[in-house]
Scaffold this motif. Structure first.
Motif, short mmCIF file in Angstrom:
data_model
loop_
_atom_site.label_atom_id
_atom_site.label_comp_id
_atom_site.label_asym_id
_atom_site.label_seq_id
_atom_site.Cartn_x
_atom_site.Cartn_y
_atom_site.Cartn_z
N ALA A 88 -35.14 11.78 61.27
CA ALA A 88 -32.88 12.43 60.19
C ALA A 88 -33.61 13.54 59.59
CB ALA A 88 -32.24 11.43 60.37
N PRO A 89 -32.78 14.95 59.65
CA PRO A 89 -33.04 15.37 57.97
C PRO A 89 -32.02 15.37 57.43
CG PRO A 89 -30.94 16.32 60.39
CD PRO A 89 -32.42 15.18 60.48
N PRO A 90 -32.59 16.67 56.56
CA PRO A 90 -31.70 15.86 55.00
C PRO A 90 -30.33 15.74 55.41
CG PRO A 90 -33.30 17.70 54.64
CD PRO A 90 -33.23 17.30 56.06
N ARG A 91 -29.33 14.77 54.50
CA ARG A 91 -28.30 14.65 55.45
C ARG A 91 -27.50 14.92 53.39
NH1 ARG A 91 -29.17 8.37 55.00
NH2 ARG A 91 -30.87 8.96 54.02
N VAL A 92 -26.43 16.29 53.81
CA VAL A 92 -25.61 16.63 53.01
C VAL A 92 -24.21 16.45 53.43
CG1 VAL A 92 -24.98 18.00 51.50
CG2 VAL A 92 -27.36 17.71 52.53
N LEU A 93 -23.26 15.94 52.60
CA LEU A 93 -21.57 15.78 52.75
C LEU A 93 -21.68 17.08 51.78
CD1 LEU A 93 -19.48 14.14 53.19
CD2 LEU A 93 -19.66 12.69 51.52
N THR A 94 -19.84 17.71 52.08
CA THR A 94 -18.77 18.83 51.57
C THR A 94 -18.04 17.95 51.95
OG1 THR A 94 -17.76 20.27 51.93
CG2 THR A 94 -19.05 19.42 53.81
N VAL A 95 -17.18 17.70 50.60
CA VAL A 95 -16.19 17.28 50.10
C VAL A 95 -14.95 18.66 49.83
CG1 VAL A 95 -14.71 15.36 48.26
CG2 VAL A 95 -16.81 15.50 48.91
N ALA A 96 -14.26 19.17 50.98
CA ALA A 96 -13.78 20.58 50.97
C ALA A 96 -12.45 20.19 51.76
CB ALA A 96 -15.01 21.44 50.56
N GLY A 97 -11.91 21.97 51.34
CA GLY A 97 -10.62 22.40 51.85
C GLY A 97 -11.38 23.12 53.14
N SER A 98 -10.34 22.56 54.20
CA SER A 98 -10.34 23.87 55.51
C SER A 98 -10.10 24.91 56.09
CB SER A 98 -9.93 22.93 56.92
OG SER A 98 -10.06 23.70 57.80
N ASP A 99 -10.78 25.87 56.21
CA ASP A 99 -10.79 27.51 56.20
C ASP A 99 -10.52 27.84 57.98
OD1 ASP A 99 -10.14 30.12 56.40
OD2 ASP A 99 -12.48 30.86 55.41
N SER A 100 -8.97 27.77 57.54
CA SER A 100 -8.80 27.83 59.03
C SER A 100 -9.72 29.88 60.63
CB SER A 100 -7.39 28.42 59.56
OG SER A 100 -7.09 29.36 58.84
N GLY A 101 -10.56 30.67 58.69
CA GLY A 101 -11.18 31.66 59.33
C GLY A 101 -12.51 31.07 59.74
N GLY A 102 -12.98 30.02 58.95
CA GLY A 102 -14.05 29.93 59.39
C GLY A 102 -15.35 31.05 58.47
N GLY A 103 -14.88 31.49 57.35
CA GLY A 103 -14.99 31.70 56.61
C GLY A 103 -15.62 31.22 54.93
N ALA A 104 -15.11 30.32 54.42
CA ALA A 104 -15.01 29.73 53.56
C ALA A 104 -15.31 27.57 53.67
CB ALA A 104 -14.27 30.45 52.20
N GLY A 105 -14.93 27.17 52.49
CA GLY A 105 -14.24 26.14 52.55
C GLY A 105 -15.37 24.79 53.45
N VAL A 106 -15.06 24.30 54.27
CA VAL A 106 -15.48 23.47 54.81
C VAL A 106 -16.71 23.80 56.59
CG1 VAL A 106 -15.76 20.84 57.12
CG2 VAL A 106 -15.04 21.23 54.29
N GLN A 107 -16.08 25.08 57.20
CA GLN A 107 -16.48 25.65 57.78
C GLN A 107 -17.81 26.06 57.44
OE1 GLN A 107 -13.40 25.21 57.37
NE2 GLN A 107 -12.55 24.93 59.20
N ALA A 108 -17.90 26.86 55.93
CA ALA A 108 -18.81 27.67 55.75
C ALA A 108 -19.62 26.65 55.17
CB ALA A 108 -18.25 28.19 54.29
N ASP A 109 -19.43 25.51 55.02
CA ASP A 109 -20.75 24.65 54.33
C ASP A 109 -21.73 24.06 55.46
OD1 ASP A 109 -19.32 24.68 51.68
OD2 ASP A 109 -17.87 23.13 52.05
N LEU A 110 -20.79 24.46 56.53
CA LEU A 110 -21.94 22.58 57.80
C LEU A 110 -22.37 24.66 58.00
CD1 LEU A 110 -18.44 21.35 59.16
CD2 LEU A 110 -20.66 19.80 57.47
N LYS A 111 -21.62 25.05 58.07
CA LYS A 111 -22.83 26.49 58.54
C LYS A 111 -23.74 27.16 57.54
CE LYS A 111 -19.45 29.17 61.06
NZ LYS A 111 -18.12 30.30 60.28
N THR A 112 -24.15 26.62 56.58
CA THR A 112 -25.10 26.79 55.79
C THR A 112 -25.76 25.47 55.58
OG1 THR A 112 -23.63 28.23 53.82
CG2 THR A 112 -25.26 26.80 53.23
N MET A 113 -25.14 24.67 55.54
CA MET A 113 -26.18 23.42 55.63
C MET A 113 -27.55 23.24 57.61
SD MET A 113 -23.90 20.93 54.21
CE MET A 113 -22.82 20.31 52.82
#
Length: 271
Positions: free
Chosen positions: A11-36
């Protein structure tokens, strides 16, 4: 003949984001998961709030109940486990307190991005939550990553130039994080940040790119730091690698909608 048993893929390293959703996909949980994903980690999420958000700003925000946040966290941590946690938009004093209580029981580095205001100037954290962030959340942080507006909101220290970054970092360190990365992106000149634990200092400089499409910069940087820590990197090395990644993402940021577009989380794939 019997076939050889397949060797399980690690398994790759496991990283958890605790954050809000950005419906536009640029920030928030969406940005976090893309970065990971871009940095080779397995991203997991605890959603704290839902926002109606696009390139022009935040049109609405709805915090989730504390019990929903707690249930998501326990579901992930108790079964899958985590090697680093990143916190972002926590919306209310109740959610800040809930998340702090949960993090106190986790033996993993925590990167705290004390999100208060969006790129467009929209509030993402209730004013009543400031004491909870100061007293409950920041003392649990391995690294806190405030920008200059957030430093002022948390400590009252206002920075007008690069020479003020050290004073700002000291004021945040007094709130309890092990390390603080004060982001000087709002200053003129090069994009300079200061990382310190009160003893060791590391100044991180990057050329400022002439690109207004920088939505999600703070979320992306904090998530990238968490990915480095999940791999076992030291804080200075994790921050330096994250700075290099986010600088490339800013340079490749693209127009989306009628306002400020996002950084490009996949810039290395398209390079």
């Amino acid at each position: 003949m019997p076939t050889a048993a397949a060797v399980p893929t690690p398994a790759p390293p496991r990283v958890l984001t605790v954050a809000g959703s950005d419906s536009g996909g640029g920030a928030g949980v969406q940005a976090d998961l893309k970065t990971m994903l871009a940095l080779g980690a397995h991203g997991m999420s605890v959603l704290t709030a839902v926002t109606a958000q696009n390139s022009l700003g935040v049109q609405g925000a709805w915090p989730l109940p504390a019990e929903a946040v707690r249930a998501q966290f326990r579901s992930v941590v108790d079964d899958i486990g985590v090697q680093a946690v990143k916190t972002g938009m926590l919306a209310s004093a109740e959610l800040v307190a809930t998340v702090a209580e949960l993090l106190a029981g986790v033996d993993a580095p925590v990167v705290c991005d004390p999100v208060g205001i969006s790129k467009h100037g929209d509030p993402l954290l209730a004013a009543s939550a400031r004491d909870a962030v100061r007293l409950k959340l920041l003392p649990l942080a391995t690294v806190a990553t405030p920008n200059l507006d957030e430093v002022a909101w948390l400590t009252g220290v206002r920075v007008r130039g690069e020479s003020g970054l050290r004073r700002a970092a000291g004021a945040v360190l007094e709130l309890g994080p092990r390390w603080v990365l004060v982001k000087g992106g709002h200053l003129a000149g090069d994009a300079v940040d200061l990382l310190t634990d009160g003893t060791t200092e590391r100044w991180l400089r990057a050329e400022r790119h002439d690109n207004r499409h920088t939505h999600g910069t703070g979320c992306t940087l904090a998530s990238a730091i968490a990915c480095g820590l999940a791999r076992g990197a030291s804080v200075p090395d994790a921050v330096a690698s994250a700075k290099e990644y986010v600088t490339g993402a800013i340079a490749a940021g693209f127009a989306l909608g009628a306002g400020i577009g996002p950084v490009d989380h996949g810039w290395r794939w398209r390079g």
